[in-house]
Design an enzyme around this catalytic site. Structure first.
Site, PDB file in Angstrom:
ATOM      1  N   ASN A   1       5.912 -32.070  75.761  1.00  0.00           N
ATOM      2  CA  ASN A   1       6.708 -32.693  76.816  1.00  0.00           C
ATOM      3  C   ASN A   1       6.912 -31.784  78.030  1.00  0.00           C
ATOM      4  O   ASN A   1       7.425 -30.672  77.909  1.00  0.00           O
ATOM      5  CB  ASN A   1       8.073 -33.085  76.217  1.00  0.00           C
ATOM      6  CG  ASN A   1       8.749 -34.211  76.973  1.00  0.00           C
ATOM      7  OD1 ASN A   1       8.174 -34.764  77.911  1.00  0.00           O
ATOM      8  ND2 ASN A   1       9.946 -34.550  76.563  1.00  0.00           N
TER       9      ASN A   1
ATOM     10  N   HIS B   1      19.279 -42.534  66.974  1.00  0.00           N
ATOM     11  CA  HIS B   1      20.237 -41.936  67.907  1.00  0.00           C
ATOM     12  C   HIS B   1      21.253 -42.918  68.459  1.00  0.00           C
ATOM     13  O   HIS B   1      20.908 -43.738  69.305  1.00  0.00           O
ATOM     14  CB  HIS B   1      19.489 -41.421  69.136  1.00  0.00           C
ATOM     15  CG  HIS B   1      18.614 -40.258  68.869  1.00  0.00           C
ATOM     16  ND1 HIS B   1      18.183 -39.436  69.865  1.00  0.00           N
ATOM     17  CD2 HIS B   1      18.088 -39.771  67.737  1.00  0.00           C
ATOM     18  CE1 HIS B   1      17.412 -38.488  69.347  1.00  0.00           C
ATOM     19  NE2 HIS B   1      17.345 -38.676  68.053  1.00  0.00           N
TER      20      HIS B   1
ATOM     21  N   ARG C   1      22.570 -40.363  64.239  1.00  0.00           N
ATOM     22  CA  ARG C   1      22.982 -39.203  65.009  1.00  0.00           C
ATOM     23  C   ARG C   1      23.945 -39.688  66.088  1.00  0.00           C
ATOM     24  O   ARG C   1      23.689 -40.732  66.702  1.00  0.00           O
ATOM     25  CB  ARG C   1      21.739 -38.579  65.650  1.00  0.00           C
ATOM     26  CG  ARG C   1      21.993 -37.252  66.316  1.00  0.00           C
ATOM     27  CD  ARG C   1      20.762 -36.750  67.036  1.00  0.00           C
ATOM     28  NE  ARG C   1      20.805 -37.149  68.434  1.00  0.00           N
ATOM     29  CZ  ARG C   1      20.031 -36.610  69.381  1.00  0.00           C
ATOM     30  NH1 ARG C   1      19.134 -35.689  69.067  1.00  0.00           N
ATOM     31  NH2 ARG C   1      20.131 -36.998  70.631  1.00  0.00           N
TER      32      ARG C   1
ATOM     33  N   TYR D   1      23.507 -33.732  77.146  1.00  0.00           N
ATOM     34  CA  TYR D   1      22.306 -34.016  76.358  1.00  0.00           C
ATOM     35  C   TYR D   1      22.534 -35.200  75.404  1.00  0.00           C
ATOM     36  O   TYR D   1      23.596 -35.313  74.783  1.00  0.00           O
ATOM     37  CB  TYR D   1      21.887 -32.784  75.522  1.00  0.00           C
ATOM     38  CG  TYR D   1      20.920 -33.195  74.454  1.00  0.00           C
ATOM     39  CD1 TYR D   1      19.573 -33.413  74.780  1.00  0.00           C
ATOM     40  CD2 TYR D   1      21.349 -33.485  73.165  1.00  0.00           C
ATOM     41  CE1 TYR D   1      18.693 -33.894  73.827  1.00  0.00           C
ATOM     42  CE2 TYR D   1      20.468 -33.952  72.211  1.00  0.00           C
ATOM     43  CZ  TYR D   1      19.146 -34.162  72.545  1.00  0.00           C
ATOM     44  OH  TYR D   1      18.291 -34.655  71.618  1.00  0.00           O
TER      45      TYR D   1
ATOM     46  N   ASP E   1      23.407 -33.269  67.281  1.00  0.00           N
ATOM     47  CA  ASP E   1      22.501 -32.269  67.868  1.00  0.00           C
ATOM     48  C   ASP E   1      23.257 -31.457  68.917  1.00  0.00           C
ATOM     49  O   ASP E   1      23.679 -31.995  69.940  1.00  0.00           O
ATOM     50  CB  ASP E   1      21.305 -32.991  68.518  1.00  0.00           C
ATOM     51  CG  ASP E   1      20.185 -32.037  68.895  1.00  0.00           C
ATOM     52  OD1 ASP E   1      20.403 -30.806  68.865  1.00  0.00           O
ATOM     53  OD2 ASP E   1      19.083 -32.534  69.222  1.00  0.00           O
TER      54      ASP E   1
ATOM     55  N   HIS F   1      21.838 -29.016  70.453  1.00  0.00           N
ATOM     56  CA  HIS F   1      20.772 -28.782  71.429  1.00  0.00           C
ATOM     57  C   HIS F   1      20.817 -27.388  72.054  1.00  0.00           C
ATOM     58  O   HIS F   1      20.768 -27.231  73.287  1.00  0.00           O
ATOM     59  CB  HIS F   1      20.763 -29.881  72.501  1.00  0.00           C
ATOM     60  CG  HIS F   1      19.379 -30.263  72.938  1.00  0.00           C
ATOM     61  ND1 HIS F   1      18.813 -29.812  74.094  1.00  0.00           N
ATOM     62  CD2 HIS F   1      18.443 -31.029  72.346  1.00  0.00           C
ATOM     63  CE1 HIS F   1      17.590 -30.299  74.202  1.00  0.00           C
ATOM     64  NE2 HIS F   1      17.336 -31.037  73.148  1.00  0.00           N
TER      65      HIS F   1
ATOM     66  N   GLU G   1      22.520 -29.719  64.411  1.00  0.00           N
ATOM     67  CA  GLU G   1      21.156 -29.325  64.772  1.00  0.00           C
ATOM     68  C   GLU G   1      21.169 -28.307  65.900  1.00  0.00           C
ATOM     69  O   GLU G   1      21.973 -28.431  66.830  1.00  0.00           O
ATOM     70  CB  GLU G   1      20.433 -30.600  65.220  1.00  0.00           C
ATOM     71  CG  GLU G   1      19.012 -30.397  65.651  1.00  0.00           C
ATOM     72  CD  GLU G   1      18.387 -31.733  66.049  1.00  0.00           C
ATOM     73  OE1 GLU G   1      18.810 -32.785  65.510  1.00  0.00           O
ATOM     74  OE2 GLU G   1      17.498 -31.723  66.908  1.00  0.00           O
TER      75      GLU G   1
ATOM     76  N   GLU H   1      12.674 -27.549  65.936  1.00  0.00           N
ATOM     77  CA  GLU H   1      11.828 -28.469  66.706  1.00  0.00           C
ATOM     78  C   GLU H   1      11.034 -27.753  67.793  1.00  0.00           C
ATOM     79  O   GLU H   1       9.996 -28.258  68.211  1.00  0.00           O
ATOM     80  CB  GLU H   1      12.643 -29.628  67.291  1.00  0.00           C
ATOM     81  CG  GLU H   1      13.650 -29.220  68.352  1.00  0.00           C
ATOM     82  CD  GLU H   1      14.428 -30.401  68.910  1.00  0.00           C
ATOM     83  OE1 GLU H   1      14.930 -31.214  68.123  1.00  0.00           O
ATOM     84  OE2 GLU H   1      14.529 -30.512  70.146  1.00  0.00           O
TER      85      GLU H   1
ATOM     86  N   ARG I   1      12.914 -28.264  61.069  1.00  0.00           N
ATOM     87  CA  ARG I   1      12.556 -29.407  61.923  1.00  0.00           C
ATOM     88  C   ARG I   1      11.190 -29.281  62.598  1.00  0.00           C
ATOM     89  O   ARG I   1      10.888 -29.961  63.569  1.00  0.00           O
ATOM     90  CB  ARG I   1      13.663 -29.616  62.977  1.00  0.00           C
ATOM     91  CG  ARG I   1      14.817 -30.376  62.356  1.00  0.00           C
ATOM     92  CD  ARG I   1      15.934 -30.671  63.305  1.00  0.00           C
ATOM     93  NE  ARG I   1      15.597 -31.268  64.578  1.00  0.00           N
ATOM     94  CZ  ARG I   1      15.236 -32.539  64.746  1.00  0.00           C
ATOM     95  NH1 ARG I   1      15.131 -33.344  63.712  1.00  0.00           N
ATOM     96  NH2 ARG I   1      14.971 -32.991  65.958  1.00  0.00           N
TER      97      ARG I   1
ATOM     98  N   HIS J   1      11.344 -33.301  63.602  1.00  0.00           N
ATOM     99  CA  HIS J   1      11.571 -33.844  64.935  1.00  0.00           C
ATOM    100  C   HIS J   1      10.785 -35.149  65.085  1.00  0.00           C
ATOM    101  O   HIS J   1       9.660 -35.255  64.619  1.00  0.00           O
ATOM    102  CB  HIS J   1      11.027 -32.782  65.914  1.00  0.00           C
ATOM    103  CG  HIS J   1      11.348 -32.996  67.342  1.00  0.00           C
ATOM    104  ND1 HIS J   1      10.592 -32.411  68.336  1.00  0.00           N
ATOM    105  CD2 HIS J   1      12.314 -33.695  67.974  1.00  0.00           C
ATOM    106  CE1 HIS J   1      11.090 -32.741  69.511  1.00  0.00           C
ATOM    107  NE2 HIS J   1      12.138 -33.513  69.321  1.00  0.00           N
TER     108      HIS J   1
ATOM    109  N   ASP K   1       8.941 -38.181  72.667  1.00  0.00           N
ATOM    110  CA  ASP K   1       7.775 -37.444  73.154  1.00  0.00           C
ATOM    111  C   ASP K   1       6.782 -37.131  72.032  1.00  0.00           C
ATOM    112  O   ASP K   1       5.739 -36.529  72.291  1.00  0.00           O
ATOM    113  CB  ASP K   1       8.197 -36.176  73.905  1.00  0.00           C
ATOM    114  CG  ASP K   1       9.291 -35.378  73.215  1.00  0.00           C
ATOM    115  OD1 ASP K   1      10.364 -35.945  72.942  1.00  0.00           O
ATOM    116  OD2 ASP K   1       9.076 -34.192  72.952  1.00  0.00           O
TER     117      ASP K   1
ATOM    118  N   GLU L   1      13.436 -37.819  61.773  1.00  0.00           N
ATOM    119  CA  GLU L   1      13.991 -38.415  62.995  1.00  0.00           C
ATOM    120  C   GLU L   1      13.103 -39.563  63.452  1.00  0.00           C
ATOM    121  O   GLU L   1      11.869 -39.466  63.396  1.00  0.00           O
ATOM    122  CB  GLU L   1      14.071 -37.347  64.096  1.00  0.00           C
ATOM    123  CG  GLU L   1      14.692 -37.858  65.385  1.00  0.00           C
ATOM    124  CD  GLU L   1      14.777 -36.781  66.465  1.00  0.00           C
ATOM    125  OE1 GLU L   1      14.107 -35.734  66.324  1.00  0.00           O
ATOM    126  OE2 GLU L   1      15.514 -36.990  67.439  1.00  0.00           O
TER     127      GLU L   1
ATOM    128  N   TRP M   1      19.064 -25.687  77.944  1.00  0.00           N
ATOM    129  CA  TRP M   1      19.257 -27.134  78.036  1.00  0.00           C
ATOM    130  C   TRP M   1      19.252 -27.769  76.659  1.00  0.00           C
ATOM    131  O   TRP M   1      18.519 -27.445  75.811  1.00  0.00           O
ATOM    132  CB  TRP M   1      18.148 -27.787  78.893  1.00  0.00           C
ATOM    133  CG  TRP M   1      18.324 -29.280  78.900  1.00  0.00           C
ATOM    134  CD1 TRP M   1      19.299 -29.987  79.545  1.00  0.00           C
ATOM    135  CD2 TRP M   1      17.538 -30.230  78.175  1.00  0.00           C
ATOM    136  NE1 TRP M   1      19.170 -31.315  79.274  1.00  0.00           N
ATOM    137  CE2 TRP M   1      18.103 -31.497  78.434  1.00  0.00           C
ATOM    138  CE3 TRP M   1      16.432 -30.136  77.323  1.00  0.00           C
ATOM    139  CZ2 TRP M   1      17.589 -32.676  77.884  1.00  0.00           C
ATOM    140  CZ3 TRP M   1      15.916 -31.296  76.787  1.00  0.00           C
ATOM    141  CH2 TRP M   1      16.489 -32.559  77.056  1.00  0.00           C
TER     142      TRP M   1
END
Ligand code: GCO
Ligand code: MG
Length: 402
Positions: free
Chosen positions: A38, A123, A148, A160, A210, A212, A236, A262, A283, A312, A316, A339, A402
């Site tokens: 991605n 999600h 999630r 996020y 998550d 993130h 996560e 991930e 993941r 994951h 993407d 996921e 991020w």
């Protein structure tokens, strides 16, 4: 003898960008592999087109392990997302070919079913708590057994994981969207909404969250401790995983299970996390960690240490790698969860996948190989569009994870 005759690198953006590798043998059998990274898609496309394709022509497609070793050791330069995604695409395509040649679905080649289906989570999100609660309810009504939950932190734009359209798609702008981040606001807010989800819907399903990569180790420890009563399936990526010592600190303070991996690409990247039992779920994925061959190696190592799988499966990851994941997940003894986010509607025009959802689980098709077809004509309608993932900045303007 059968040889690899043709290698096509297919780049298209049906709702979002996917890079797909198609290998064709001298017998006319084709195999597909996902090569999507991605926001950096063309780097992998070039790696495959310019550096790998010339090495594949004339090779025996049946020699999957040998080809993996040849591409990994033969590059001299090891690991990293671009290399491992390119190797993954070749590996996945060769498994697809082997299945088609044998007349068997790939999971049969991997040892056959260990379970009836592949438990998945999807999600739920909301721009506020009531919206999140409605969304959790929607997923439970759809039959998901694991959800999630992410909600926008009040006053912090662009948190996020909060969906705007039908499917959550963070890589949505032609230059990176710069989003503010406030750790204290998140730490004050998130435990409360996770508790509200449990209060409203109870404990009869798995609840995931998550982080993130947003917290420091001690902040992650504080977060994990504060959500213990929610009995999360996992938190996560509580902290970035470059410094893996950090997970030891988190572990000392909380029994909330930890998932990570991930963005990691090889068995070497997860070895210490697994062997020191610093995580509960790994993941890593088919597409970013060297394909079915390498991911199975990671999962086998994890099994020795009671670490379970939790690959994951964001938008993407194309329907090709999702199918490959489902075949592998069906067979491994230490499967945890998969996921499953789905894809934009346009993707279904380009990828015809045999994977189906029922009773909170994904099921592969019994077609030989992976059971996914690529429609070149449809792909032509969706030329490549450059898109970037967002970048996060703290309140003082400095760059954050991020
Ligand atoms: C997840 C992930 C994704 C990533 C995305 C980046 O758990 O699903 O964190 O949402 O952000 O895959 O490309
Ligand atoms: Mg994640």
């Amino acid at each position: 003898m059968t040889r690899i005759e043709r290698v096509d690198v297919l780049v298209a953006s049906p709702g979002r960008t996917f890079v797909t590798l198609r290998i064709t043998t001298s017998d006319g059998v084709t195999g597909l592999g996902d090569a999507t990274l991605n926001g950096r898609e063309l780097a992998v496309a070039s790696y495959l087109r310019d550096h790998v394709a010339p090495l594949l022509i004339g090779r025996d497609p049946a020699r999957i392990e040998d080809t993996w070793q040849y591409l990994y050791r033969g590059a001299y330069w090891r690991r990293g997302p671009v290399t491992m995604t390119a190797i993954a695409a070749v590996d996945t395509a060769l498994w697809d070919i082997k299945g088609k040649t044998a007349g068997l679905p790939v999971y049969e080649l991997l040892g056959g079913r260990s379970r009836d289906g592949v438990l998945v989570y999807s999600h739920a999100s909301g721009s506020d708590v009531p919206e999140l609660l409605d969304d959790v309810e929607r997923f439970l009504d759809l039959g998901y057994r694991a959800v999630r939950a992410q909600a926008a932190v009040p006053g912090v734009g662009g948190t996020y994981g909060v969906r705007k359209g039908k499917v959550y798609e963070p890589a949505a702008t032609d230059l990176p969207d710069e989003q503010p981040w406030d750790t204290e606001a998140y730490l004050r807010f998130a435990p409360g909404y996770l508790a509200e989800v449990r209060e409203r819907f109870g404990f009869g399903f798995h609840l995931l969250h998550d982080v993130h990569h947003r917290l420091s180790p001690i902040e992650a420890a504080r977060f994990g401790k504060s959500v213990e009563d929610c009995a999360l399936f996992w938190m996560e990526d509580p902290t970035p995983a470059e410094n893996q010592e950090a997970f030891r600190l988190i572990r000392r303070h909380t029994t909330t299970p930890i998932a990570t991996g991930e963005v990691l690409n090889s068995i070497w990247d997860v070895k210490d996390l697994i062997t020191e039992q610093l995580i509960d779920y790994v993941r890593t994925t088919v597409v970013h960690a060297g394909g079915i061959t390498h991911l199975r190696r990671i999962f086998d190592l994890a099994a020795l240490y009671q670490v379970r799988t939790g690959s994951h499966g964001a938008t993407d990851l194309s329907p090709v790698s999702m199918a490959a994941a489902v075949h592998l997940d069906l067979t491994v003894p230490n499967f945890g969860i998969q996921e499953h986010m789905g894809h934009p509607d346009e993707a279904a025009e380009v990828f015809r996948t045999g994977v189906t959802f029922a009773d909170g689980m994904l099921h592969p098709s019994d077609a030989p190989g992976l059971g996914v077809e690529y429609d070149d004509r449809a792909a032509e309608r969706y030329p490549y569009q450059q898109r970037y993932l967002p970048v996060a900045r703290r309140l003082d303007g400095s760059v954050h994870d991020w």
